[in-house]
Design a protein around this motif. Structure first.
Motif, PDB file in Angstrom:
ATOM      1  N   THR A 100       0.870  -1.543   0.245  1.00 58.16           N
ATOM      2  CA  THR A 100       0.059  -0.028   0.029  1.00 58.16           C
ATOM      3  C   THR A 100       0.855   1.536   0.084  1.00 58.16           C
ATOM      4  O   THR A 100       1.007   1.929  -0.753  1.00 58.16           O
ATOM      5  CB  THR A 100      -0.884  -0.285   0.925  1.00 58.16           C
ATOM      6  N   HIS A 103       1.618   2.420  -3.409  1.00 50.83           N
ATOM      7  CA  HIS A 103       0.705   2.925  -4.178  1.00 50.83           C
ATOM      8  C   HIS A 103       0.050   3.825  -3.341  1.00 50.83           C
ATOM      9  O   HIS A 103      -0.270   5.161  -4.004  1.00 50.83           O
ATOM     10  CB  HIS A 103      -0.711   1.987  -4.245  1.00 50.83           C
ATOM     11  N   ASP A 104       0.260   4.436  -2.276  1.00 50.75           N
ATOM     12  CA  ASP A 104      -0.613   5.455  -1.722  1.00 50.75           C
ATOM     13  C   ASP A 104       1.195   6.678  -2.173  1.00 50.75           C
ATOM     14  O   ASP A 104       1.021   8.088  -2.351  1.00 50.75           O
ATOM     15  CB  ASP A 104       0.281   5.424  -0.201  1.00 50.75           C
ATOM     16  N   ASP A 108       0.353   9.899  -3.392  1.00 51.43           N
ATOM     17  CA  ASP A 108       1.276  11.572  -2.634  1.00 51.43           C
ATOM     18  C   ASP A 108       2.343  12.275  -3.598  1.00 51.43           C
ATOM     19  O   ASP A 108       1.821  13.652  -3.009  1.00 51.43           O
ATOM     20  CB  ASP A 108       1.434  10.908  -1.404  1.00 51.43           C
ATOM     21  N   ARG A 113      10.519   8.005   1.400  1.00 55.92           N
ATOM     22  CA  ARG A 113       9.346   7.108   3.033  1.00 55.92           C
ATOM     23  C   ARG A 113      10.708   6.482   3.260  1.00 55.92           C
ATOM     24  O   ARG A 113      11.480   6.249   3.071  1.00 55.92           O
ATOM     25  CB  ARG A 113       8.746   5.871   1.372  1.00 55.92           C
ATOM     26  N   LEU A 136       2.273  -7.144  -3.399  1.00 54.92           N
ATOM     27  CA  LEU A 136       1.187  -8.060  -3.263  1.00 54.92           C
ATOM     28  C   LEU A 136      -0.031  -9.054  -3.614  1.00 54.92           C
ATOM     29  O   LEU A 136      -0.200 -10.015  -2.964  1.00 54.92           O
ATOM     30  CB  LEU A 136      -0.315  -6.539  -3.523  1.00 54.92           C
ATOM     31  N   VAL A 162      -8.582  -0.264  -0.173  1.00 56.12           N
ATOM     32  CA  VAL A 162      -8.788   0.579  -1.138  1.00 56.12           C
ATOM     33  C   VAL A 162     -10.259   0.921  -0.842  1.00 56.12           C
ATOM     34  O   VAL A 162      -9.909   2.412  -1.392  1.00 56.12           O
ATOM     35  CB  VAL A 162      -9.190  -0.563  -2.379  1.00 56.12           C
ATOM     36  N   GLN A 165      -8.949   4.222   0.960  1.00 53.46           N
ATOM     37  CA  GLN A 165      -7.868   5.174   0.166  1.00 53.46           C
ATOM     38  C   GLN A 165      -8.976   6.052  -1.300  1.00 53.46           C
ATOM     39  O   GLN A 165      -8.798   7.341  -1.017  1.00 53.46           O
ATOM     40  CB  GLN A 165      -7.023   3.996  -0.396  1.00 53.46           C
ATOM     41  N   LYS A 192      -8.774   2.693   5.646  1.00 52.33           N
ATOM     42  CA  LYS A 192      -7.434   1.973   4.893  1.00 52.33           C
ATOM     43  C   LYS A 192      -6.004   1.921   6.045  1.00 52.33           C
ATOM     44  O   LYS A 192      -4.750   1.901   5.803  1.00 52.33           O
ATOM     45  CB  LYS A 192      -6.991   3.733   4.427  1.00 52.33           C
ATOM     46  N   SER A 193      -6.782   2.079   7.650  1.00 54.78           N
ATOM     47  CA  SER A 193      -5.288   1.908   8.485  1.00 54.78           C
ATOM     48  C   SER A 193      -5.531   1.019   9.547  1.00 54.78           C
ATOM     49  O   SER A 193      -4.802   0.038   9.213  1.00 54.78           O
ATOM     50  CB  SER A 193      -5.587   3.530   9.003  1.00 54.78           C
ATOM     51  N   GLN A 230      -3.657   6.441  13.148  1.00 57.06           N
ATOM     52  CA  GLN A 230      -3.668   7.762  12.187  1.00 57.06           C
ATOM     53  C   GLN A 230      -3.896   8.774  12.060  1.00 57.06           C
ATOM     54  O   GLN A 230      -3.333   9.951  11.816  1.00 57.06           O
ATOM     55  CB  GLN A 230      -5.364   6.552  11.396  1.00 57.06           C
ATOM     56  N   ASP A 233      -0.402   9.911  13.713  1.00 54.76           N
ATOM     57  CA  ASP A 233      -0.089   9.684  11.708  1.00 54.76           C
ATOM     58  C   ASP A 233      -0.524  11.442  11.499  1.00 54.76           C
ATOM     59  O   ASP A 233       0.533  12.336  11.181  1.00 54.76           O
ATOM     60  CB  ASP A 233      -0.611   9.002  11.192  1.00 54.76           C
ATOM     61  N   LYS A 247       9.527  11.253   5.749  1.00 49.15           N
ATOM     62  CA  LYS A 247       8.399  11.264   5.025  1.00 49.15           C
ATOM     63  C   LYS A 247       8.321  13.363   4.735  1.00 49.15           C
ATOM     64  O   LYS A 247       8.283  13.655   6.151  1.00 49.15           O
ATOM     65  CB  LYS A 247       7.407  10.918   5.183  1.00 49.15           C
TER      66      LYS A 247
HETATM   67  C1  FPP Z   1      -0.546   5.517   4.112  1.00 49.33           C
HETATM   68  O1  FPP Z   1      -1.889   6.678   5.104  1.00 49.33           O
HETATM   69  C2  FPP Z   1      -1.434   4.568   3.687  1.00 49.33           C
HETATM   70  C3  FPP Z   1      -2.585   4.154   3.737  1.00 49.33           C
HETATM   71  C4  FPP Z   1      -2.568   3.334   5.097  1.00 49.33           C
HETATM   72  C5  FPP Z   1      -3.589   3.364   3.264  1.00 49.33           C
HETATM   73  C6  FPP Z   1      -3.015   2.923   1.670  1.00 49.33           C
HETATM   74  C7  FPP Z   1      -4.108   1.968   0.998  1.00 49.33           C
HETATM   75  C8  FPP Z   1      -3.723   2.042  -0.809  1.00 49.33           C
HETATM   76  C9  FPP Z   1      -3.101   2.518  -1.430  1.00 49.33           C
HETATM   77  C10 FPP Z   1      -4.898   1.070  -1.121  1.00 49.33           C
HETATM   78  C11 FPP Z   1      -4.348   0.449  -1.997  1.00 49.33           C
HETATM   79  C12 FPP Z   1      -4.021  -1.038  -1.505  1.00 49.33           C
HETATM   80  C13 FPP Z   1      -3.801  -2.237  -1.912  1.00 49.33           C
HETATM   81  C14 FPP Z   1      -4.272  -3.492  -0.978  1.00 49.33           C
HETATM   82  C15 FPP Z   1      -2.200  -2.152  -2.547  1.00 49.33           C
HETATM   83  P1  FPP Z   1      -0.716   8.030   4.649  1.00 49.33           P
HETATM   84  O2  FPP Z   1      -1.246   8.946   3.308  1.00 49.33           O
HETATM   85  O3  FPP Z   1      -2.132   8.979   5.597  1.00 49.33           O
HETATM   86  O4  FPP Z   1       0.383   7.943   5.692  1.00 49.33           O
HETATM   87  P2  FPP Z   1       1.376   8.401   4.989  1.00 49.33           P
HETATM   88  O5  FPP Z   1       1.631  10.195   5.652  1.00 49.33           O
HETATM   89  O6  FPP Z   1       2.578   7.662   5.913  1.00 49.33           O
HETATM   90  O7  FPP Z   1       1.899   8.531   3.432  1.00 49.33           O
END
Ligand code: FPP
Ligand code: MG
Length: 346
Positions: A100, A103-104, A108, A113, A136, A162, A165, A192-193, A230, A233, A247
């Motif tokens: 994830t 992808h995240d 973003d 990271r 995955l 998903v 998100q 998502k968390s 979360q 965070d 990050k």
């Molecule tokens: C980070 O959170 C992101 C997540 C907790 C979930 C992300 C989910 C997806 C991209 C859906 C895709 C799913 C699969 C199964 C591949 P944040 O953005 O709040 O934290 P950050 O500050 O660490 O980026």
């Protein structure tokens, strides 16, 4: 304030007392377990004959992280009877998490990271998406080896990740009126968390033969600390520095993601809140100067304090649930973890 926690710290500082023999024993088991999880992650992600894919897929695993989900899985396993393969369960949840993140970071446009250059910055978005897909796929392979419960739970959790998100991307104000902004955001955080943190504890316990009630309690515990985690965070995205975070700070504003502290700050009275409504109401805040201004206003607002108070509420409920579990050293760790997930945001 923020400490980037390594696995040693997470084992020794989370409610375990080294002076108590059974705690010290459990801490040693946990450390050994986590070391085996690291080996498993490397092994599972290796793509024989494709060194570039192996390198890219292990990039974020090598960069580190708190290993919160493997810790949860191994703590869950400690309520079982010692059978099964909790190392694979712990590796599975970390692999899903790492997938994830690939992808995240694309979504973003994140440059960093875990204190290293993000995959999207190193190899571009197209490859970063595929690397996440590959991780995955590796996770699904591990899950398939753990039986029906793991397969079903993993599929359900993918769906929730998903959905969370997706709802976050939709945003609280374009939710077709189905949810009020506050409820929308709670749902986003749960999906998502919290869903994956809950899966970690449940799965560790299930593969290790724990009873139904313990599995279910660990699931509810994970849902609660997941939301608390979360929220903290999202507070850190406002209050911490990029160096501390490993990050980029301020990503939520840059991406137009309205988090809980922001929702509370927008509800405030006064000129600061008015100006925030002007800035945040127009979606993503791409101008760095305006973003700094918004971050300053958010830090001074009551939004951060209110969001942290809510995180404490979730953590306190999680602590109570942990205390209803059988009295084993893993229970002390879960009590400690419920404090850790919120303390890191202060
Ligand atoms: C980070 O959170 C992101 C997540 C907790 C979930 C992300 C989910 C997806 C991209 C859906 C895709 C799913 C699969 C199964 C591949 P944040 O953005 O709040 O934290 P950050 O500050 O660490 O980026
Ligand atoms: Mg993000």
């Amino acid at each position: 304030m923020l400490e980037v926690v390594n696995t040693t710290t997470i084992v020794t500082e989370l409610g375990l007392d080294p002076a108590v023999d059974r705690h010290a024993e459990f801490a040693a088991e946990l450390r050994t377990g986590l070391a085996r999880v690291e080996e498993k992650l490397q092994e599972v992600l290796r793509s024989p004959g494709h060194p570039e894919l192996t390198e890219a897929a292990t990039h974020l695993v090598r960069a580190g992280g708190k290993r919160l989900r493997p810790v949860m899985a191994l703590a869950g396993a400690a309520f079982g009877d010692g059978r099964g393969d909790p190392i694979s369960a712990a590796a599975l949840v970390e692999l899903i998490h790492v997938a994830t993140l690939y992808h995240d970071d694309v979504m973003d446009e994140a440059p960093m990271r875990h204190g290293v250059t993000s995959a999207n910055s190193l190899w571009g978005n197209r490859k970063a998406v595929l690397i996440g897909d590959y991780v995955l796929a590796c996770a699904a392979r591990v899950g398939a080896g753990l039986g029906d419960y793991a397969l079903r739970s993993q599929a359900q959790t993918f769906g929730r990740l998903v959905r969370g998100q997706f709802l976050e991307t939709t945003g609280p104000f374009e939710d077709c009126g189905r949810h009020a902004p506050y409820e929308h955001h709670i749902q986003v955080m749960a999906d998502k968390s919290a869903s994956l943190i809950a899966l970690a504890g449940r799965l560790g316990a299930q593969v290790s033969g724990a009873d139904e009630r313990t599995i279910e309690t660990l699931g509810r515990y994970g849902e609660l600390i997941g939301v608390a985690f979360q929220i903290s965070d999202d507070v850190l995205d406002i209050s911490a520095s990029t160096t501390d975070l490993g990050k980029s700070a301020g990503t939520d504003l840059r991406e137009g993601i309205v988090t809980l502290p922001m929702l509370h700050a927008l509800d405030d009275e006064g000129p600061g809140a008015g100006r925030l409504r002007e800035i945040i109401g127009h979606g993503p805040v791409s101008d760095p100067m305006i973003r700094q201004e918004a971050l300053g206003l958010l830090r001074e607002s009551a939004g951060v304090v209110r969001a942290l108070a809510e995180a404490h509420g979730y953590a306190a409920k999680a602590r109570d649930l942990a205390l209803s579990l059988p009295d084993r050293p893993a229970r002390a760790l879960l009590v400690g973890l419920s404090a850790f997930v919120v303390d890191r945001g202060e």
